[in-house]
Design an enzyme around this catalytic site. Structure first.
Site, PDB file in Angstrom:
ATOM      1  N   GLY A 121       7.320  40.327  21.441  1.00  0.00           N
ATOM      2  CA  GLY A 121       6.784  40.521  22.789  1.00  0.00           C
ATOM      3  C   GLY A 121       7.361  41.777  23.421  1.00  0.00           C
ATOM      4  O   GLY A 121       6.950  42.900  23.124  1.00  0.00           O
ATOM      5  N   GLY A 122       8.379  41.590  24.261  1.00  0.00           N
ATOM      6  CA  GLY A 122       8.932  42.690  25.057  1.00  0.00           C
ATOM      7  C   GLY A 122       9.273  43.940  24.262  1.00  0.00           C
ATOM      8  O   GLY A 122       8.997  45.067  24.705  1.00  0.00           O
ATOM      9  N   GLU A 153       7.301  30.150  17.202  1.00  0.00           N
ATOM     10  CA  GLU A 153       7.925  30.748  18.385  1.00  0.00           C
ATOM     11  C   GLU A 153       8.555  29.652  19.234  1.00  0.00           C
ATOM     12  O   GLU A 153       7.850  29.006  20.038  1.00  0.00           O
ATOM     13  CB  GLU A 153       6.878  31.483  19.228  1.00  0.00           C
ATOM     14  CG  GLU A 153       6.183  32.614  18.515  1.00  0.00           C
ATOM     15  CD  GLU A 153       5.685  33.649  19.506  1.00  0.00           C
ATOM     16  OE1 GLU A 153       6.170  34.784  19.448  1.00  0.00           O
ATOM     17  OE2 GLU A 153       4.857  33.304  20.353  1.00  0.00           O
ATOM     18  N   GLY A 206      11.324  35.695  25.435  1.00  0.00           N
ATOM     19  CA  GLY A 206      11.686  36.479  26.614  1.00  0.00           C
ATOM     20  C   GLY A 206      13.032  36.134  27.212  1.00  0.00           C
ATOM     21  O   GLY A 206      13.338  36.531  28.332  1.00  0.00           O
ATOM     22  N   SER A 216      12.350  36.770  21.188  1.00  0.00           N
ATOM     23  CA  SER A 216      13.488  37.670  21.400  1.00  0.00           C
ATOM     24  C   SER A 216      13.878  38.474  20.154  1.00  0.00           C
ATOM     25  O   SER A 216      15.065  38.741  19.940  1.00  0.00           O
ATOM     26  CB  SER A 216      14.700  36.899  21.949  1.00  0.00           C
ATOM     27  OG  SER A 216      14.405  36.384  23.235  1.00  0.00           O
ATOM     28  N   HIS A 275      -0.699  30.706  21.954  1.00  0.00           N
ATOM     29  CA  HIS A 275       0.610  31.179  22.414  1.00  0.00           C
ATOM     30  C   HIS A 275       1.138  30.194  23.452  1.00  0.00           C
ATOM     31  O   HIS A 275       0.364  29.620  24.225  1.00  0.00           O
ATOM     32  CB  HIS A 275       0.466  32.589  23.016  1.00  0.00           C
ATOM     33  CG  HIS A 275       1.789  33.230  23.297  1.00  0.00           C
ATOM     34  ND1 HIS A 275       2.540  32.904  24.406  1.00  0.00           N
ATOM     35  CD2 HIS A 275       2.497  34.162  22.612  1.00  0.00           C
ATOM     36  CE1 HIS A 275       3.670  33.609  24.381  1.00  0.00           C
ATOM     37  NE2 HIS A 275       3.673  34.374  23.302  1.00  0.00           N
ATOM     38  N   ASN A 293       2.932  41.772  20.702  1.00  0.00           N
ATOM     39  CA  ASN A 293       2.117  41.110  21.722  1.00  0.00           C
ATOM     40  C   ASN A 293       2.472  41.731  23.072  1.00  0.00           C
ATOM     41  O   ASN A 293       3.550  41.473  23.601  1.00  0.00           O
ATOM     42  CB  ASN A 293       2.420  39.605  21.706  1.00  0.00           C
ATOM     43  CG  ASN A 293       1.777  38.866  22.864  1.00  0.00           C
ATOM     44  OD1 ASN A 293       0.889  39.390  23.536  1.00  0.00           O
ATOM     45  ND2 ASN A 293       2.233  37.643  23.102  1.00  0.00           N
ATOM     46  N   TRP A 294       1.565  42.531  23.576  1.00  0.00           N
ATOM     47  CA  TRP A 294       1.850  43.226  24.849  1.00  0.00           C
ATOM     48  C   TRP A 294       1.675  42.324  26.064  1.00  0.00           C
ATOM     49  O   TRP A 294       1.993  42.718  27.170  1.00  0.00           O
ATOM     50  CB  TRP A 294       0.940  44.451  24.978  1.00  0.00           C
ATOM     51  CG  TRP A 294       1.399  45.647  24.189  1.00  0.00           C
ATOM     52  CD1 TRP A 294       2.293  45.660  23.164  1.00  0.00           C
ATOM     53  CD2 TRP A 294       0.982  47.015  24.369  1.00  0.00           C
ATOM     54  NE1 TRP A 294       2.459  46.934  22.693  1.00  0.00           N
ATOM     55  CE2 TRP A 294       1.653  47.792  23.417  1.00  0.00           C
ATOM     56  CE3 TRP A 294       0.086  47.649  25.228  1.00  0.00           C
ATOM     57  CZ2 TRP A 294       1.487  49.175  23.299  1.00  0.00           C
ATOM     58  CZ3 TRP A 294      -0.098  49.019  25.134  1.00  0.00           C
ATOM     59  CH2 TRP A 294       0.603  49.777  24.176  1.00  0.00           C
ATOM     60  N   LYS A 295       1.098  41.153  25.868  1.00  0.00           N
ATOM     61  CA  LYS A 295       0.824  40.240  26.993  1.00  0.00           C
ATOM     62  C   LYS A 295       0.041  40.979  28.082  1.00  0.00           C
ATOM     63  O   LYS A 295      -0.749  41.870  27.761  1.00  0.00           O
ATOM     64  CB  LYS A 295       2.129  39.641  27.525  1.00  0.00           C
ATOM     65  CG  LYS A 295       3.014  39.083  26.410  1.00  0.00           C
ATOM     66  CD  LYS A 295       4.137  38.251  26.917  1.00  0.00           C
ATOM     67  CE  LYS A 295       5.022  37.846  25.756  1.00  0.00           C
ATOM     68  NZ  LYS A 295       5.943  36.790  26.085  1.00  0.00           N
ATOM     69  N   GLU A 337       2.451  30.568  26.203  1.00  0.00           N
ATOM     70  CA  GLU A 337       2.086  30.869  27.599  1.00  0.00           C
ATOM     71  C   GLU A 337       0.668  30.375  27.895  1.00  0.00           C
ATOM     72  O   GLU A 337       0.379  29.991  29.038  1.00  0.00           O
ATOM     73  CB  GLU A 337       2.252  32.378  27.863  1.00  0.00           C
ATOM     74  CG  GLU A 337       3.728  32.742  27.947  1.00  0.00           C
ATOM     75  CD  GLU A 337       4.077  34.164  27.573  1.00  0.00           C
ATOM     76  OE1 GLU A 337       3.176  35.028  27.510  1.00  0.00           O
ATOM     77  OE2 GLU A 337       5.270  34.432  27.338  1.00  0.00           O
TER      78      GLU A 337
HETATM   79  C1  PEP Z   1       6.095  36.385  22.520  1.00  0.00           C
HETATM   80  O1  PEP Z   1       5.777  36.189  23.681  1.00  0.00           O
HETATM   81  O2  PEP Z   1       5.274  36.166  21.604  1.00  0.00           O
HETATM   82  C2  PEP Z   1       7.446  36.856  22.250  1.00  0.00           C
HETATM   83  C3  PEP Z   1       7.928  36.652  21.061  1.00  0.00           C
HETATM   84  O3  PEP Z   1       8.109  37.461  23.277  1.00  0.00           O
HETATM   85  P1  PEP Z   1       9.579  38.139  23.230  1.00  0.00           P
HETATM   86  O4  PEP Z   1       9.678  38.923  21.955  1.00  0.00           O
HETATM   87  O5  PEP Z   1       9.610  39.021  24.442  1.00  0.00           O
HETATM   88  O6  PEP Z   1      10.555  37.035  23.271  1.00  0.00           O
END
Ligand code: PEP
Length: 250
Positions: free
Chosen positions: A231-232, A165, A171, A210, A95, A8-10, A97
């Site tokens: 994500g990241g 999640e 994050g 994470s 999600h 997920n590049w957001k 967010e």
């Molecule tokens: C996400 O936002 O779906 C996520 C899992 O982010 P991260 O891996 O950066 O925690």
């Protein structure tokens, strides 16, 4: 069930970021038959069509959200049909967010999941507890409520993926213990089967929060963990490939 590793590049990524997708494609080609999972990238909507061209079938593309309606006067929104037309085969809905920053309710998420199916996309429905809910011992009840409200009755292994999640793990570099991830995935599985029937045993349940190259192997080996939503660590091909390789080797 073949695992799914989804990135997920957001709100990250410009045209130059397509170079990361070219590297990802090269890395997947090197893995060849050792690749042990399906791979999905959810870039910003602005890049989906170019990303689909770059992927040339080596990995799938997805959107990060969609409007419940197919078209109309909804300035700034994107429909599931538009995502499909651009080359997506999945869309993330609910999600945390979106739930936190855009006030999306379980009902909104369910409507978006139905929109995804209408357009021929698989819905990745996200659920997860906050840190306060976990500390209060309310993680299971919260996730149960979110499943009940966000996963429409027509959900099946063919059209839906669940992503667990924990909000506090996104994050932050913090992750639940292996025992807590296992317990929650068991709880999600039994809730899905109770509500949707035995067919729900085949519905993938991803862990997200994470996931990094150094913890992916352990997390992805846990029972009932059907892959990861990343994500990241999905932004750089080298990191994302390490996660993919961890599952491929596990
Ligand atoms: C996400 O936002 O779906 C996520 C899992 O982010 P991260 O891996 O950066 O925690």
């Amino acid at each position: 069930m073949r695992p799914l590793v989804a990135g997920n590049w957001k709100m990250n990524g410009l045209t130059a970021s397509l170079a990361e997708l070219a590297s990802l494609k090269e890395g997947l080609a090197v893995l060849g038959p050792r690749l042990g999972c399906d791979v999905l990238v959810c870039p910003p909507a602005s890049l989906i069509a170019q990303a689909a061209a770059a992927a040339a079938g080596a990995f799938a593309l997805g959107g990060q959200d969609c409007h419940p309606k197919g078209s109309g006067a909804h300035t700034g929104d994107i429909s599931a049909e538009m995502l499909k037309d651009a080359g997506a085969s999945f869309v993330i809905v609910g999600h945390s967010e979106r739930r936190q920053h855009h006030g999306e309710s379980d009902g909104d998420v369910a409507a978006k999941a139905q929109a995804a199916w209408r357009a021929g996309l698989k819905a990745i429905i996200c659920i997860g507890e906050t840190e306060a809910q976990r500390h209060a011992g309310d993680a299971n009840d919260n996730c149960g409520r979110q499943l009940e409200g966000s996963v429409p009755g027509g959900a099946s292994a063919a059209n839906t993926v669940i992503a667990y999640e924990p909000v506090w793990a996104i994050g932050t570099g913090k992750i639940p213990t292996a025992a807590d991830i296992t317990a929650m995935h068991d709880h999600i599985r039994s809730s899905l089967v109770r509500r949707l029937g035995e067919g729900a045993r085949g519905m993938p349940i991803l862990y997200g929060g994470s996931v990094k190259p150094d913890n992916a192997g352990e997390i992805l080996n846990l029972p009932e963990v059907g892959g990861a939503l990343v994500g990241g660590a999905s932004l750089k091909a080298i990191d994302f490939l390490s996660i993919i390789t961890a599952i491929s080797a596990s």
